[in-house]
Design a protein around this motif. Structure first.
Motif, PDB file in Angstrom:
ATOM      1  N   PRO B 433       0.826  -1.224   0.000  1.00 45.83           N
ATOM      2  CA  PRO B 433       0.000   0.000   0.000  1.00 45.83           C
ATOM      3  C   PRO B 433       0.858   1.270   0.000  1.00 45.83           C
ATOM      4  O   PRO B 433       0.541   2.241  -0.679  1.00 45.83           O
ATOM      5  CB  PRO B 433      -0.803  -0.119   1.295  1.00 45.83           C
ATOM      6  CG  PRO B 433      -0.877  -1.589   1.561  1.00 45.83           C
ATOM      7  CD  PRO B 433       0.446  -2.130   1.086  1.00 45.83           C
ATOM      8  N   ASP B 436       2.304   1.657  -3.488  1.00 44.71           N
ATOM      9  CA  ASP B 436       1.291   2.168  -4.419  1.00 44.71           C
ATOM     10  C   ASP B 436       1.125   3.679  -4.278  1.00 44.71           C
ATOM     11  O   ASP B 436       0.994   4.389  -5.275  1.00 44.71           O
ATOM     12  CB  ASP B 436      -0.056   1.476  -4.177  1.00 44.71           C
ATOM     13  CG  ASP B 436      -0.109   0.088  -4.807  1.00 44.71           C
ATOM     14  OD1 ASP B 436       0.761  -0.204  -5.655  1.00 44.71           O
ATOM     15  OD2 ASP B 436      -1.012  -0.700  -4.462  1.00 44.71           O
ATOM     16  N   CYS B 437       1.128   4.149  -3.042  1.00 42.36           N
ATOM     17  CA  CYS B 437       0.992   5.591  -2.826  1.00 42.36           C
ATOM     18  C   CYS B 437       2.160   6.344  -3.435  1.00 42.36           C
ATOM     19  O   CYS B 437       1.993   7.423  -4.000  1.00 42.36           O
ATOM     20  CB  CYS B 437       0.922   5.917  -1.329  1.00 42.36           C
ATOM     21  SG  CYS B 437      -0.629   5.440  -0.597  1.00 42.36           S
ATOM     22  N   LYS B 439       4.136   5.205  -5.913  1.00 44.96           N
ATOM     23  CA  LYS B 439       4.079   5.065  -7.374  1.00 44.96           C
ATOM     24  C   LYS B 439       3.094   6.049  -7.985  1.00 44.96           C
ATOM     25  O   LYS B 439       3.385   6.688  -8.994  1.00 44.96           O
ATOM     26  CB  LYS B 439       3.631   3.640  -7.736  1.00 44.96           C
ATOM     27  CG  LYS B 439       4.713   2.613  -7.749  1.00 44.96           C
ATOM     28  CD  LYS B 439       4.100   1.336  -8.322  1.00 44.96           C
ATOM     29  CE  LYS B 439       5.025   0.158  -8.263  1.00 44.96           C
ATOM     30  NZ  LYS B 439       4.296  -1.082  -8.592  1.00 44.96           N
ATOM     31  N   ALA B 440       1.923   6.151  -7.372  1.00 43.66           N
ATOM     32  CA  ALA B 440       0.894   7.042  -7.928  1.00 43.66           C
ATOM     33  C   ALA B 440       1.284   8.500  -7.755  1.00 43.66           C
ATOM     34  O   ALA B 440       0.789   9.359  -8.474  1.00 43.66           O
ATOM     35  CB  ALA B 440      -0.448   6.770  -7.264  1.00 43.66           C
ATOM     36  N   GLY B 441       2.149   8.778  -6.781  1.00 47.82           N
ATOM     37  CA  GLY B 441       2.583  10.155  -6.565  1.00 47.82           C
ATOM     38  C   GLY B 441       1.886  10.833  -5.399  1.00 47.82           C
ATOM     39  O   GLY B 441       2.173  11.978  -5.080  1.00 47.82           O
ATOM     40  N   VAL B 442       0.952  10.115  -4.774  1.00 47.90           N
ATOM     41  CA  VAL B 442       0.247  10.681  -3.624  1.00 47.90           C
ATOM     42  C   VAL B 442       1.268  10.998  -2.530  1.00 47.90           C
ATOM     43  O   VAL B 442       1.236  12.058  -1.904  1.00 47.90           O
ATOM     44  CB  VAL B 442      -0.819   9.684  -3.116  1.00 47.90           C
ATOM     45  CG1 VAL B 442      -1.417  10.146  -1.810  1.00 47.90           C
ATOM     46  CG2 VAL B 442      -1.895   9.503  -4.172  1.00 47.90           C
ATOM     47  N   ARG B 444       5.382  11.451  -2.208  1.00 46.55           N
ATOM     48  CA  ARG B 444       6.516  11.603  -3.121  1.00 46.55           C
ATOM     49  C   ARG B 444       7.644  10.653  -2.735  1.00 46.55           C
ATOM     50  O   ARG B 444       8.432  10.247  -3.581  1.00 46.55           O
ATOM     51  CB  ARG B 444       7.043  13.046  -3.104  1.00 46.55           C
ATOM     52  CG  ARG B 444       5.997  14.114  -3.348  1.00 46.55           C
ATOM     53  CD  ARG B 444       5.184  13.886  -4.580  1.00 46.55           C
ATOM     54  NE  ARG B 444       5.937  14.054  -5.832  1.00 46.55           N
ATOM     55  CZ  ARG B 444       5.458  13.795  -7.035  1.00 46.55           C
ATOM     56  NH1 ARG B 444       4.217  13.342  -7.153  1.00 46.55           N
ATOM     57  NH2 ARG B 444       6.179  13.970  -8.104  1.00 46.55           N
ATOM     58  N   ASN B 473       5.568  18.672   1.645  1.00 46.69           N
ATOM     59  CA  ASN B 473       5.839  18.183   0.298  1.00 46.69           C
ATOM     60  C   ASN B 473       5.422  16.721   0.103  1.00 46.69           C
ATOM     61  O   ASN B 473       5.931  16.053  -0.791  1.00 46.69           O
ATOM     62  CB  ASN B 473       7.323  18.360  -0.034  1.00 46.69           C
ATOM     63  CG  ASN B 473       7.617  19.789  -0.438  1.00 46.69           C
ATOM     64  OD1 ASN B 473       7.341  20.186  -1.564  1.00 46.69           O
ATOM     65  ND2 ASN B 473       8.122  20.571   0.494  1.00 46.69           N
ATOM     66  N   ASP B 474       4.508  16.255   0.948  1.00 50.28           N
ATOM     67  CA  ASP B 474       3.985  14.893   0.812  1.00 50.28           C
ATOM     68  C   ASP B 474       5.062  13.819   0.937  1.00 50.28           C
ATOM     69  O   ASP B 474       5.012  12.781   0.275  1.00 50.28           O
ATOM     70  CB  ASP B 474       3.230  14.717  -0.518  1.00 50.28           C
ATOM     71  CG  ASP B 474       1.901  15.456  -0.534  1.00 50.28           C
ATOM     72  OD1 ASP B 474       1.323  15.652   0.557  1.00 50.28           O
ATOM     73  OD2 ASP B 474       1.442  15.834  -1.621  1.00 50.28           O
ATOM     74  N   GLU B 503      -1.588  17.612   0.831  1.00 55.31           N
ATOM     75  CA  GLU B 503      -2.860  16.881   0.734  1.00 55.31           C
ATOM     76  C   GLU B 503      -2.672  15.373   0.605  1.00 55.31           C
ATOM     77  O   GLU B 503      -3.477  14.602   1.117  1.00 55.31           O
ATOM     78  CB  GLU B 503      -3.665  17.386  -0.461  1.00 55.31           C
ATOM     79  CG  GLU B 503      -4.265  18.759  -0.248  1.00 55.31           C
ATOM     80  CD  GLU B 503      -5.264  18.796   0.897  1.00 55.31           C
ATOM     81  OE1 GLU B 503      -6.076  17.863   1.007  1.00 55.31           O
ATOM     82  OE2 GLU B 503      -5.212  19.752   1.687  1.00 55.31           O
ATOM     83  N   GLY B 504      -1.629  14.955  -0.080  1.00 62.53           N
ATOM     84  CA  GLY B 504      -1.429  13.521  -0.289  1.00 62.53           C
ATOM     85  C   GLY B 504      -1.103  12.804   1.005  1.00 62.53           C
ATOM     86  O   GLY B 504      -1.741  11.821   1.381  1.00 62.53           O
ATOM     87  N   ARG B 507      -4.010  12.777   3.460  1.00 61.03           N
ATOM     88  CA  ARG B 507      -5.019  11.765   3.180  1.00 61.03           C
ATOM     89  C   ARG B 507      -4.527  10.386   3.625  1.00 61.03           C
ATOM     90  O   ARG B 507      -5.282   9.591   4.190  1.00 61.03           O
ATOM     91  CB  ARG B 507      -5.353  11.785   1.681  1.00 61.03           C
ATOM     92  CG  ARG B 507      -6.383  10.767   1.238  1.00 61.03           C
ATOM     93  CD  ARG B 507      -7.710  10.921   1.983  1.00 61.03           C
ATOM     94  NE  ARG B 507      -8.396  12.163   1.722  1.00 61.03           N
ATOM     95  CZ  ARG B 507      -9.292  12.352   0.766  1.00 61.03           C
ATOM     96  NH1 ARG B 507      -9.600  11.367  -0.047  1.00 61.03           N
ATOM     97  NH2 ARG B 507      -9.884  13.510   0.633  1.00 61.03           N
ATOM     98  N   GLU B 510      -4.933  10.127   7.283  1.00 57.81           N
ATOM     99  CA  GLU B 510      -6.338   9.957   7.663  1.00 57.81           C
ATOM    100  C   GLU B 510      -6.813   8.534   7.405  1.00 57.81           C
ATOM    101  O   GLU B 510      -7.478   7.933   8.237  1.00 57.81           O
ATOM    102  CB  GLU B 510      -7.219  10.923   6.858  1.00 57.81           C
ATOM    103  CG  GLU B 510      -7.255  12.313   7.457  1.00 57.81           C
ATOM    104  CD  GLU B 510      -7.940  13.336   6.547  1.00 57.81           C
ATOM    105  OE1 GLU B 510      -8.145  13.059   5.353  1.00 57.81           O
ATOM    106  OE2 GLU B 510      -8.251  14.428   7.064  1.00 57.81           O
ATOM    107  N   LEU B 511      -6.451   8.008   6.250  1.00 58.19           N
ATOM    108  CA  LEU B 511      -6.948   6.680   5.898  1.00 58.19           C
ATOM    109  C   LEU B 511      -6.284   5.589   6.725  1.00 58.19           C
ATOM    110  O   LEU B 511      -6.924   4.622   7.114  1.00 58.19           O
ATOM    111  CB  LEU B 511      -6.736   6.415   4.403  1.00 58.19           C
ATOM    112  CG  LEU B 511      -7.608   7.249   3.454  1.00 58.19           C
ATOM    113  CD1 LEU B 511      -7.240   6.950   2.005  1.00 58.19           C
ATOM    114  CD2 LEU B 511      -9.091   6.971   3.670  1.00 58.19           C
TER     115      LEU B 511
END
Lengths: 709, 633
Positions: B433, B436-437, B439-442, B444, B473-474, B503-504, B507, B510-511
């Motif tokens: 997980p 994946d975060c 990779k997607a860029g959520v 960095r 900067n996530d 924001e990334g 989130r 939070e999740l």
């Protein structure tokens, strides 16, 4: 291409489309042409919510374009895809709005629903709170086959999930003959991806109405949808960039997206889930949004889900009609001694449905007999009133009315599937045992279809109803020792607290004092807590220190004081699910009441939606108050301001519905006969001046009362 | 972005420290702030690493006029030797801590002072080491494993057992570079041997050995310290606690534990909660007993029991200056000798317990595994009896206190990640997980921030400011040691600190339900980070050096930190330092450590040194983005 670039490209596409549409419509109608979505007090809700701007003309709509463009920033950070995604949703709303600028009902005569009215949004309040609607799904694109489309949508429907459809899946379901409308909670929103704007508009209005989130409070709206709107998206492949951009907006709002498209797609835990097995989507989605469905397995041959609550059964489709207005019928819950009950017995006395001709109108009584160590006779009406909800959730069964004025229709399809009289009993048994397990130890159901038997049972039931009414009538705010809080709505309206008293039921109309009492006994730590009434500070206003302490505690400090009987001094707040809204009419010093079902104008120059938007979300607005229908006829209604004699205007349908009770109370309070004749309605006028003339002509008692302000 | 108002600023902490120093002045106390002033400016030769005092012909100091030492060694040899000795000191220290843990493991018994609290982990390691577990009594197994582990320190042949945990590619790099660590003690000894007068002066050989000595720590002694502490005291899982000096309680007996080895503090925590002791505290006029920690002992007990963190390395004098510290109980490492005289200015008992850390002006209560319970009880009793000696006019506990969620072992992180898996599409128990975060860029990337405080850097500022910058900067931050406590003191370890993130990352927090900075433990527990990086590389199917990840020690000061830096780099993780490691005197050593063709050619990572913290942060972010670009994400 990375996920972020896809979002950026898609949002650019949506924006370009919006820009083109707006320029075209402005060229056609001019920039001063009005821009209004029907039956909403929230303008173009997405723009109003996220940007805080009220759009009322096409020029203002065009001006908002640059605000949307400003949201579509292009750094490679999650913030940028999030705001670009929300910007995409706003652009979608703009594209759809252009249709409404040209035509107030652009979807009339089509298979599509388009815009949702405020009233529709408000009807979702109670079922959302009670988790009767545990969530929403937005399904986009065609499913692999129409059969699968039907199966998946029915799967959601049977779990109570509200279904919004966009694109090809709508055609698929039409081919299957699926019934789709707001009432059955399957809504074909529109053919194009931009119709998603209508859904987001509904989401932000829920935040306005129930959450008192302020216009322009971007973070507040995101927070509300993330924590309180249990929505998710199912996007069938191929998912194009523009849909990916909408998905980014959905994810920002807290709605996970499930897709079977693997092409240039990037999984993000709990947010963007790739599952190629579309038949597994329902469970995948529910897990992704943490929606847990309480499954009640009931042994009946048809489906059972609250999605069927709004199902209409036409006469031509009716196999059996049970009609209390023509023959002896009733439904009745009574207390019985435990040894006289065989738990789960369903006893049919008389012929079953298959012994009648198709379309027969028959008599039928349902008696639910209950025993339990913690059971109280006061719970009888509470449980009995739930029969309506329970029986209505059966696929192919429609139930209206209560007591001895019930009407039940069983469809031919349900009959053909094997639905018989005892299944009514099975449903009641399962639901009553399930929902009231702490007080119901044993219960059985007796169903009678013999005319003599029905007559006898109806007579006995009526004796009980009369006694029950007498007790209810004697039950006043003064005669009880305690009130109750109700914070059932706090899942959606976090700072609202209802105080429920015998003479003032919850403003949603769904929680009476007895309901609250039962709820408290069923779950002592639940939403209904006891409020002792020991420290009254003002009897006229209905002000109690105990009440103030309770609202302060349960609103987490948001509210400090409320009164029970005043609209002016610390009026009670509302969540947004209220049945009626009452507002002061300054010219006559009276009040105007309108209800959710009434879409027309009132003499205040405001519709229900507009009046309702003045309050809700736990906000105290002196001069406006949300309440339940039944409260109108209460002696405590506006008691601090002189009582129901202040009512100067009601929608006709509501007035007729409440006339007997209003007149009885008016007689008792003021000695006036037929008071409702003095109350204006839309057939008399919706103009303030004309209203005053009318009141003078009929000699309305408000004219003699002291000025309100 | 909303300004999140619960963050405690460095200015607030400094104001509190200033108030405490006022307290000190009243009683004539000395302070590190004053001593740092007295020691400034520091010796330029020492700072550049160009002074050699390895033999008695010198000391030799290299200048343009005297470019070689008496033996003829040039500046590169001198700087390289000093660097290797520095590393060996750190490696020895961490590894000896691990050795103590293995000895304690050997003492475990059913119902004893020390027990096996995570038998599953013990069995897992046993299987990894090829030891039969079936049908064995858990304590027999513990003793067998303890012996095998202790042999890792001195075995004549072979390399460290835990190296096999690394991805194959990493193992291959180590083998090709000739830096696979053999017996732990051998690497330390060889380092001292190589740097003896008349041995190695070739910088490359000295740096290679530095990496090997570092690896013997990170993948040897430290890893054993971590893993077997978990076996004995429990593998940490998320737990809520509090941090900063305000965790000390005015009306309670305050016992501060300080140092590194959890064996003692575990016992202190146990007896401080003993009803008999609490009753005794009440008899002595207190309301109860508060145990709080500073430095890594604090990290150990907070990770497992949620014991509040009073402060980090440079807070150690502050706890005494409150005038409310009944006892400061220490084990080993990072203990200021200054605590001796300082405690004498107050009623505080300064209790040393280890023959390894014997300090003047302390009460020495020697701690033995066999009598641990009795020792701990005696210490708690001493503290309680000291409560009445407080001088009320000197009591000043600054009102600074934050919430923190701690306890993120690798096992716990995976468990948290399982929480965002979807059972219909994902497999559980992996780092996927997180991958994946990224990779997607959520997200960095990630930064492992570690290390000490150092008066050369405004204390905690570099840690906190860098963290804030990364979070915005996530970039998710994992922490250990005093860096973790800096975050906790500021409030960044509160799950609500998600408001400080981009924001990334917000989130993700939070999740998953985590704070944006994850406390992975003490400095020994940086070994956890090595395992995490290895697992990510394996789950992702790439090399560790390709992961958008870096290490950072902005305020480091100890020899241990240099040893850590060596093994983190040797594991393939670029490491950013905010304090120079005494190497700037040699262009060759600097090139080896920081250049594109030194250690980077061997292990695919290197050091980046920048004492400008803002610029250090920018470089880290650029480094992470460059790794993303190389991966095409």
């Amino acid at each position: 291409m990375g996920l972020f670039d896809r979002v950026f490209r898609g949002s650019d596409e949506m924006f370009a489309k919006a820009e083109a549409e707006i320029n075209a419509v402005v060229a056609e109608l001019g920039e001063s042409a009005p821009m209004k979505m029907p039956d909403t007090a929230y303008y173009l809700s997405c723009i109003y919510a996220y940007l805080g701007k009220k759009v009322t003309t096409l020029g203002e709509l065009r001006d908002a374009l640059c605000d949307v463009k400003a949201m579509m920033t292009r750094e490679h950070k999650t913030k940028d895809i999030f705001t670009s995604g929300v910007g995409t949703a706003i652009a979608a709303e703009m594209i759809e709005a252009c249709k409404y600028a040209r035509n107030p009902a652009p979807y009339e005569g089509t298979n599509y629903h388009g815009h949702f009215t405020d009233a529709e949004v408000r009807t979702l309040g109670v079922p959302l709170v009670t988790r009767d609607i545990p969530g929403f799904v937005v399904m986009i694109g065609p499913a692999p086959t129409k059969e699968e489309a039907l199966e998946t949508v029915k799967g959601y429907q049977s779990r109570g999930i509200f279904v919004f459809l966009i694109g090809g899946i709508i055609e698929q379901l039409l081919e299957c003959g699926m019934t789709m409308n707001f009432d059955v909670r399957v809504v074909p929103v529109g053919a194009d991806i931009w119709s998603v704007g209508h859904i987001i508009s509904l989401v932000v209005r829920a935040a306005f109405i129930f959450g008192a989130v302020q216009p322009g409070d971007y973070d507040g709206h995101i927070d509300y949808s993330f924590h309180r709107i249990f929505a998710f998206v199912n996007a069938y492949k191929p998912v194009n960039d523009i849909t990916v951009a909408c998905g980014a907006g959905a994810i920002q709002m807290g709605f996970p997206v499930i897709t079977n498209d693997t092409d240039d797609m990037w999984a993000v835990p709990k947010s963007l889930i790739i599952n190629e097995n579309t038949q597994d989507w329902i469970e995948t989605s529910l897990e992704a949004r943490d929606i847990k469905i309480k499954v009640t397995n009931i042994d009946i041959p048809v489906a059972f889900s609250n999605a069927f609550e709004g199902e209409i059964i036409r006469k031509s489709d009716t196999q059996i009609e049970i009609d209390g207005s023509r023959v002896d019928c009733c439904e009745f819950c009574r207390t019985e001694e435990a040894q006289k009950i065989e738990d789960h017995a369903i006893i049919l006395d008389g012929p079953d449905f298959d012994e009648f001709e198709p379309g027969a109108k028959i008599c039928l009584t349902i008696t639910l007999e209950v025993a339990g160590k913690s059971w109280q006779t006061d719970f009888e009406p509470v449980v009995e009133r739930k029969f309506h909800n329970f029986l209505n959730c059966i696929e192919g069964v429609m139930h209206t009315g209560q007591r001895d004025m019930i009407r039940i229709r069983v469809s031919k399809a349900a009959f053909d599937a094997g639905f018989r009289a005892r299944h009514l009993g099975e449903v009641l048994y399962a639901k009553v045992k399930g929902e009231y397990e702490t007080v119901v130890d044993k219960c059985q159901v007796r169903i009678c279809t013999r005319p003599e038997g029905c007559k006898e049972i109806r007579a006995k039931a009526n004796e009980a109803f009369i006694a029950r009414d007498a007790r209810l009538k004697s039950m006043t705010d003064e005669s009880v020792d305690q009130f109750y809080t109700c914070i059932l709505c706090q899942a959606f309206s976090p700072s609202h607290v209802c105080i429920v008293t015998p003479e003032r039921l919850g403003l949603c109309g769904a929680v009476s004092w007895l309901d609250a009492k039962a709820t408290n006994e069923l779950d002592p730590n639940g939403p209904c807590q006891i409020v002792p009434k020991t420290r009254c500070t003002d009897e006229r206003l209905g002000a109690y220190e105990d009440v103030n302490e309770a609202v302060c505690k349960y609103s987490h400090g948001a509210l400090e004081r409320v009164t029970l009987y005043s609209i002016l001094e610390d009026p009670m707040t509302s969540c947004g699910c209220f049945e009626c809204i009452c507002g002061i009419e300054p010219m006559s010093n009276g009040v105007v009441i309108t209800n959710r079902e009434h879409v027309g104008m009132t003499p205040l120059g405001m519709t229900f939606s507009e009046m309702a938007s003045m309050t809700g979300g736990g906000v105290q607005t002196p001069g406006f108050m949300g309440h339940g229908k039944q409260f109108i006829a209460s002696k405590k209604f506006l008691a601090a301001e002189g009582g129901m004699g202040r009512i100067v205007w009601l929608p006709k349908e509501l007035k007729d519905q409440m006339a007997d009770r209003i007149n009885a109370t008016a007689k008792e309070l003021y000695g006036i006969d037929n008071f409702t004749a003095m109350i204006a309605d839309e057939t008399v006028t919706t103009d303030m001046e004309e209203l005053y003339t009318f009141l003078t002509e009929v000699g309305h008692p408000v004219l003699e009362m002291e000025p309100l302000m | 972005m909303k300004d999140w108002d619960r963050l405690i600023t460095v200015e607030q902490m400094e104001a509190a420290t200033a108030a405490l120093l006022e307290n000190g002045i009243k009683v004539g106390a000395d302070s590190w702030q004053q001593r740092a002033k007295n020691q400034t400016p520091h010796c330029g030769f020492g700072e550049a690493g160009t002074c050699c005092r390895i033999c008695s012909m010198g000391p030799c100091r290299i200048t343009p006029k005297a470019p070689r030492g008496i033996c003829g060694c040039d500046v590169h040899g001198i700087v390289g030797r000093n660097y290797l000795r520095f590393t060996a000191g750190g490696s020895a220290t961490h590894s000896d801590h691990g050795r103590e843990i293995m000895h304690t493991l050997y003492q475990t018994r059913e119902g004893g002072n020390y027990q096996v609290k995570d038998p599953e982990k013990l069995k897992r390691i046993a299987r990894e080491w090829g030891v039969e577990t079936e049908g064995k009594d858990i304590y027999d197994l513990a003793h067998e494993i303890a012996e095998i582990g202790l042999l890792e320190y001195g075995k004549p042949f072979g390399t460290q057992r835990f190296l096999k945990r690394a991805p194959e590619h990493t193992q291959k790099l180590w083998s090709e570079a000739g830096i696979e660590p053999r017996a732990i003690d051998r690497e330390v000894s060889q380092s001292l041997h190589m740097t003896h007068m008349g041995c190695s002066s070739k910088p490359e050989a000295l740096i290679r050995q530095s990496l090997r000595a570092g690896l013997s720590d990170g993948w040897g002694g430290s890893m054993m310290g971590t893993e077997f502490s978990d076996v004995m005291f429990g593998t940490p899982k998320p737990i809520d606690t509090t941090a900063n000096i305000g965790v000390m309680e005015k009306d309670n007996v305050n016992i501060i534990v300080h140092g590194h080895d959890p064996s003692l503090s575990e016992m202190i925590v146990f007896y401080a909660n003993d009803p008999e002791m609490i009753a005794y505290a009440k008899e002595n006029g207190a309301k109860g007993i508060t145990v709080a920690g500073v430095c890594c002992t604090s990290n150990e007990v907070t990770m497992r029991h949620g014991i509040p963190m009073a402060g980090n390395f440079l807070s150690q004098e502050n706890v005494v200056l409150t005038g409310a510290c009944e006892a400061i109980v220490v084990d080993v490492q990072c203990i200021f000798p200054a605590l001796g005289p300082l405690s004498k200015c107050f009623h505080t008992k300064f209790i040393t317990t280890s023959p390894i850390a014997q300090i003047p002006d302390s009460d020495f209560i020697e701690f033995h595994a066999e009598s641990a319970g009795e020792n701990a009880k005696a210490i708690v009793r001493t503290a309680i009896e000291n409560f009445k000696n407080r001088r009320p006019e000197l009591v000043n506990i600054p009102d600074l206190k934050t919430k923190a969620r701690v306890g993120y072992s690798v096992e716990a992180i995976k468990k948290e990640l399982d929480g965002v898996c979807n059972s219909h599409v994902d497999t559980y128990g992996t780092t996927k997980p997180l991958i994946d975060c990224v990779k997607a860029g959520v997200l960095r990337g990630a930064v492992a921030m570690v290390g000490c405080n150092n008066p050369k850097v405004r204390p905690d500022t570099a840690h906190i400011e860098l963290m804030k910058k990364l979070l915005k900067n996530d970039i998710i931050v994992i922490l250990s040691g005093c860096s973790a406590q800096a975050a906790a003191k500021a409030g960044l370890m509160d799950p609500d600190a998600k408001e400080y993130c981009g924001e990334g990352l917000k989130r993700v927090c939070e999740l998953v339900g985590i704070p944006p900075v994850l406390h992975m433990g003490s400095c020994v527990d940086i070994s956890r980070m090595m395992i995490l990086a290895s697992d990510i590389a394996k789950d992702w199917g790439i090399n560790i050096s390709q992961i958008p990840l870096c290490g950072c020690a902005p305020e480091w000061m100890s020899e241990k930190a240099v040893s850590i830096g060596n093994y983190v780099v040797a594991t393939g993780i670029d490491t950013y330092l905010g304090v120079d490691p005494y190497t700037k005197g040699s262009s060759e050593v600097v090139e080896l450590l920081q250049g594109e063709h030194g250690v980077k050619d061997w292990v695919e990572a290197h050091f980046i040194v920048d004492t400008d913290i803002e610029s250090l942060g920018d470089k880290m972010i650029a480094g992470i983005e460059a790794k993303r670009a190389a991966l095409g994400i």
